[in-house]
Design an enzyme around this catalytic site. Structure first.
Site, PDB file in Angstrom:
ATOM      1  N   GLY A 251       2.066  -3.273   5.802  1.00  0.00           N
ATOM      2  CA  GLY A 251       2.372  -2.161   6.707  1.00  0.00           C
ATOM      3  C   GLY A 251       1.335  -1.050   6.569  1.00  0.00           C
ATOM      4  N   THR A 304      -6.524 -15.059   0.642  1.00  0.00           N
ATOM      5  CA  THR A 304      -5.233 -15.662   0.923  1.00  0.00           C
ATOM      6  C   THR A 304      -4.996 -16.821  -0.017  1.00  0.00           C
ATOM      7  OG1 THR A 304      -4.165 -17.235   2.411  1.00  0.00           O
ATOM      8  CG2 THR A 304      -6.410 -16.656   2.934  1.00  0.00           C
ATOM      9  N   ASP A 306      -2.751 -18.804   0.298  1.00  0.00           N
ATOM     10  CA  ASP A 306      -2.311 -19.939   1.121  1.00  0.00           C
ATOM     11  C   ASP A 306      -3.477 -20.779   1.649  1.00  0.00           C
ATOM     12  OD1 ASP A 306       0.114 -18.789   0.708  1.00  0.00           O
ATOM     13  OD2 ASP A 306       0.525 -18.283   2.793  1.00  0.00           O
ATOM     14  N   ARG A 460       0.570 -16.241  -8.317  1.00  0.00           N
ATOM     15  CA  ARG A 460      -0.230 -15.292  -7.535  1.00  0.00           C
ATOM     16  C   ARG A 460      -0.823 -14.174  -8.396  1.00  0.00           C
ATOM     17  NH1 ARG A 460       2.319 -12.434  -2.215  1.00  0.00           N
ATOM     18  NH2 ARG A 460       2.854 -10.855  -3.759  1.00  0.00           N
TER      19      ARG A 460
HETATM   20  N1  LIG Z   1      -2.603  -7.379  14.205  1.00  0.00           N
HETATM   21  C1  LIG Z   1      -2.850  -6.405  13.329  1.00  0.00           C
HETATM   22  N2  LIG Z   1      -3.590  -5.333  13.687  1.00  0.00           N
HETATM   23  C2  LIG Z   1      -3.837  -4.340  12.804  1.00  0.00           C
HETATM   24  N3  LIG Z   1      -3.400  -4.333  11.531  1.00  0.00           N
HETATM   25  C3  LIG Z   1      -2.663  -5.372  11.119  1.00  0.00           C
HETATM   26  C4  LIG Z   1      -2.342  -6.459  11.990  1.00  0.00           C
HETATM   27  N4  LIG Z   1      -1.580  -7.340  11.306  1.00  0.00           N
HETATM   28  C5  LIG Z   1      -1.439  -6.834  10.064  1.00  0.00           C
HETATM   29  N5  LIG Z   1      -2.075  -5.665   9.951  1.00  0.00           N
HETATM   30  C6  LIG Z   1      -2.140  -4.822   8.748  1.00  0.00           C
HETATM   31  O1  LIG Z   1      -2.837  -5.546   7.738  1.00  0.00           O
HETATM   32  C7  LIG Z   1      -2.234  -5.348   6.467  1.00  0.00           C
HETATM   33  C8  LIG Z   1      -1.949  -6.654   5.800  1.00  0.00           C
HETATM   34  O2  LIG Z   1      -1.245  -7.531   6.678  1.00  0.00           O
HETATM   35  P1  LIG Z   1      -0.262  -8.662   6.121  1.00  0.00           P
HETATM   36  O3  LIG Z   1       0.827  -8.022   5.342  1.00  0.00           O
HETATM   37  O4  LIG Z   1       0.113  -9.515   7.256  1.00  0.00           O
HETATM   38  O5  LIG Z   1      -1.115  -9.430   5.029  1.00  0.00           O
HETATM   39  P2  LIG Z   1      -2.332 -10.401   5.185  1.00  0.00           P
HETATM   40  O6  LIG Z   1      -3.577  -9.641   5.311  1.00  0.00           O
HETATM   41  O7  LIG Z   1      -2.069 -11.403   6.253  1.00  0.00           O
HETATM   42  O8  LIG Z   1      -2.340 -11.070   3.749  1.00  0.00           O
HETATM   43  P3  LIG Z   1      -1.358 -12.183   3.157  1.00  0.00           P
HETATM   44  O9  LIG Z   1      -2.168 -13.436   3.107  1.00  0.00           O
HETATM   45  O10 LIG Z   1      -1.015 -11.690   1.818  1.00  0.00           O
HETATM   46  O11 LIG Z   1      -0.181 -12.284   4.058  1.00  0.00           O
HETATM   47  C9  LIG Z   1      -1.000  -4.514   6.696  1.00  0.00           C
HETATM   48  O12 LIG Z   1      -1.255  -3.214   6.226  1.00  0.00           O
HETATM   49  C10 LIG Z   1      -0.756  -4.565   8.186  1.00  0.00           C
HETATM   50  O13 LIG Z   1      -0.247  -3.361   8.683  1.00  0.00           O
HETATM   51  O1  LIG Z   2       6.344 -11.136  -1.400  1.00  0.00           O
HETATM   52  P1  LIG Z   2       5.225 -10.783  -0.551  1.00  0.00           P
HETATM   53  O2  LIG Z   2       4.243  -9.845  -1.155  1.00  0.00           O
HETATM   54  O3  LIG Z   2       5.631 -10.342   0.809  1.00  0.00           O
HETATM   55  O4  LIG Z   2       4.340 -12.083  -0.351  1.00  0.00           O
HETATM   56  C1  LIG Z   2       4.805 -13.323   0.039  1.00  0.00           C
HETATM   57  C2  LIG Z   2       3.793 -14.009   0.896  1.00  0.00           C
HETATM   58  O5  LIG Z   2       2.475 -13.730   0.533  1.00  0.00           O
HETATM   59  C3  LIG Z   2       1.708 -14.910   0.451  1.00  0.00           C
HETATM   60  O6  LIG Z   2       1.479 -15.159  -0.907  1.00  0.00           O
HETATM   61  C4  LIG Z   2       0.405 -14.744   1.180  1.00  0.00           C
HETATM   62  O7  LIG Z   2      -0.381 -13.839   0.491  1.00  0.00           O
HETATM   63  C5  LIG Z   2       2.560 -15.986   1.082  1.00  0.00           C
HETATM   64  O8  LIG Z   2       2.334 -17.230   0.526  1.00  0.00           O
HETATM   65  C6  LIG Z   2       3.940 -15.473   0.844  1.00  0.00           C
HETATM   66  O9  LIG Z   2       4.806 -15.864   1.878  1.00  0.00           O
END
Ligand SMILES: Nc1ncnc2c1ncn2[C@@H]1O[C@H](COP(=O)(O)OP(=O)(O)OP(=O)(O)O)[C@@H](O)[C@H]1O
Ligand SMILES: O=P(O)(O)OC[C@H]1O[C@](O)(CO)[C@@H](O)[C@@H]1O
Ligand SMILES: [Mg+2]
Length: 534
Positions: A251, A304, A306, A460
């Site tokens: 967020g 990531t 994943d 992790r």
């Molecule tokens: N489409 C988007 N546009 C702008 N910011 C975004 C968008 N999607 C996610 N974010 C921002 O990017 C940050 C990380 O997003 P998210 O929690 O989905 O993790 P992630 O980068 O996909 O990593 P993870 O692999 O841990 O899920 C957050 O602060 C979120 O608000």
């Molecule tokens: O508990 P959190 O921080 O939301 O993370 C869980 C998610 O983050 C990941 O580890 C990706 O970073 C996913 O495999 C899992 O679903």
């Protein structure tokens, strides 16, 4: 069919034309290409790609009846993979000789990086025309295992991407740089290694003003959170522990607020470590900076656990995760094997992609059933998982199940809950399998001793292993080289064992998935011996 060499070392007697390479190239940088015979597409129409979604060769709009379709495809490819550069908005931005010294002769140079001495011929810099071949298998038929075809004939089409590394000319004076690093999303082994290398490399260029933004994008807006000054001294030993020195979060503020904050803080290089969501944010920040005509480079480093980012051999932390996961599997095996009718269930991370579960199952050699999000399965019924477990208890006496967290979500009640970033919160498939297994064996009157292990956060949070440590090191260094070279809106990656830059949108259009038709998934099935559960 001969093998295709993509590592090219000898000078070619007759150079392939610029067109056949699919990108403009200066002859001084041309190399020998071993080209397989190209067949002409005979079929007409639009070929719906049947294979893995991990392929980028999206051919949805290609008209294969056009005799020039291949040339057009390659031109389109070159345009798609072109790296956004500062000169797109500042055409007169002057390049200066790099302050990144490949040879440092005296300790004095370390305090004040100087220009590379011009009297020497060896450079060691990357030429902007250097490319890496993305796909290296020539599939002779669309029916070949794991074939990723563009057209119905599976014609050979070269797909080149930009090579990463230090350039001879740079677009920032180190003394004018304020660099910031931010880590977003969930944790991943290696975050500290990347932070460390970014800082060390920036200092080698001569940058003195380096800061960390605490707790992800949130750190840009939360008044209580202050920038963390970073230097070689601060980061020297951070890679010895897991987590992120800077903290992470999901967020946070909107893109406009983040760019306001960048302007206010005078940040002109931003290194963003995160997954799909973070990269979507980084790309939006890059565009907003361009809209405001700010001379800022935004560079991503894919993080990531994943391993679900497109086009890359793997992302950092993945190897470590697999290594640690197979330790959990081993424990599950020992528990199951030592009990009368023991069943061990291990849940691993993997929201939409089952890479960790697949690779950990393969590496442990102790898994009887591997369940991943990409492959649907039934728990109940004559072909279901439970009935196979009964067979395993009868024949082997024990069994181990490895399930990815995103698998079988259709079997669970949906909550509609989302996390702060908008990601759907999943039901616990591991607990569900544990409960259903206990219930099933009770109902049929067969003894079963079910042990459930959820090592997800333990995996992790650990530090990176040696191979991830190296990957993090190179990615961190290349991120800095990319910023100094004037690129923005790009990310770094490993592609066919070579290091490359990608425009961000190309790697996040959807999560990279395990291809159920791939050799690797078939190898996993061969190893476990599991049937289809449908
Ligand atoms: N489409 C988007 N546009 C702008 N910011 C975004 C968008 N999607 C996610 N974010 C921002 O990017 C940050 C990380 O997003 P998210 O929690 O989905 O993790 P992630 O980068 O996909 O990593 P993870 O692999 O841990 O899920 C957050 O602060 C979120 O608000
Ligand atoms: O508990 P959190 O921080 O939301 O993370 C869980 C998610 O983050 C990941 O580890 C990706 O970073 C996913 O495999 C899992 O679903
Ligand atoms: Mg994500």
């Amino acid at each position: 069919m001969g093998s295709i060499s993509h590592v090219i070392t000898t000078t070619l007697p007759h150079l392939p034309s610029t067109r056949s390479l699919g990108f403009p190239i200066s002859h001084s940088n041309s190399r020998l290409l071993s080209l397989p015979p190209t067949r002409v597409a005979k079929k007409v129409g639009v070929f719906a790609e049947h294979s893995s979604r991990s392929s980028t060769a999206s051919a949805a709009s290609v008209d294969f009846s056009d005799p020039d379709w291949k040339i057009k495809f390659q031109e389109d490819w070159e345009a798609r993979f072109r790296l956004p550069h500062l000169t797109d908005i500042f055409p007169n931005a002057p390049p200066i000789p790099s302050t990144f010294c490949l040879k440092m002769r005296t300790p004095i140079d370390r305090d004040f990086p100087g220009h590379y001495s011009l009297d020497e011929e060896w450079h060691g810099y990357i030429n902007n025309n250097d490319r890496v071949l993305l796909k290296t298998i020539y599939y002779s038929s669309p029916t070949s295992a794991g074939a990723e075809c563009i057209d119905p004939d599976c014609t050979w089409v070269e797909q080149w991407v930009h090579r990463a590394g230090p350039r001879e000319k740079i677009y920032y004076k180190p003394e004018e740089v304020k660099a910031a690093i931010v880590t977003c999303g969930g944790l991943c082994p290696g975050l500290n290694d990347v932070i460390r290398q970014i800082v060390i490399t920036l200092e080698i260029y001569g940058v003195k003003n380096i800061v960390g933004i605490p707790f992800g994008y949130r750190g840009f807006s939360d008044k209580e959170l202050t920038e963390v000054p970073l230097s070689r001294k601060v980061v020297q030993n951070i890679h010895l522990s897991g987590g992120s020195l800077l903290g992470v979060s999901r967020g946070g503020p909107g893109v406009s607020d983040i760019v306001d904050s960048l302007e206010k803080r005078g940040i002109n290089m931003l290194f963003v470590l995160g997954g799909n969501g973070t990269h979507a944010g980084a790309n939006a920040i890059h565009h907003e900076c361009r809209k405001r005509r700010l001379k800022v480079s935004v560079i991503g480093v894919p993080k990531t656990i994943d391993n679900d980012i497109l086009l890359m051999d793997k992302t950092f932390g993945f190897d470590t995760a697999v290594e640690e996961a197979q330790r959990a599997i081993n424990s599950a095996y020992i528990e199951a094997h030592s009990a009368y009718h023991g069943i061990g269930v291990v849940k691993l991370m993997g929201r939409s992609s089952g890479f960790i579960a697949m690779q950990a199952s393969l590496s442990s050699g102790q898994v009887d059933i591997c369940l991943i999000p990409e492959v649907p399965f039934n728990l109940h019924g004559p072909h279901g998982v439970l009935s196979h477990l009964k067979y395993l208890l009868e024949t082997k006496g024990s069994a181990v199940v490895c399930v990815a967290e995103g698998a079988g979500q259709n079997l669970l009640q949906k909550t509609n809950a989302t996390d702060a970033s908008g990601n759907v919160v999943f039901g616990d498939i591991g607990v569900y399998i544990q409960q259903e297994t206990k219930k099933y064996f009770k109902e049929i009157g067969v003894h079963a001793d079910v042990k459930y292990i959820d090592p997800t956060y333990m995996i992790r949070a650990i530090r990176a292993n040696a191979s991830d440590g190296i990957l993090c090191t190179v990615l961190g260094q290349n991120a800095v080289h990319g910023a100094f070279a004037g690129y923005s809106g790009i990310t770094v990656g490993l592609c066919n064992t070579h290091y490359v830059y990608f425009p961000i949108p190309e790697v996040i259009s959807h999560p990279r998935l395990v291809d159920p038709n791939s050799r690797m998934w078939h190898r996993c099935l061969t190893s476990t011996g599991q049937p289809d559960f449908i």
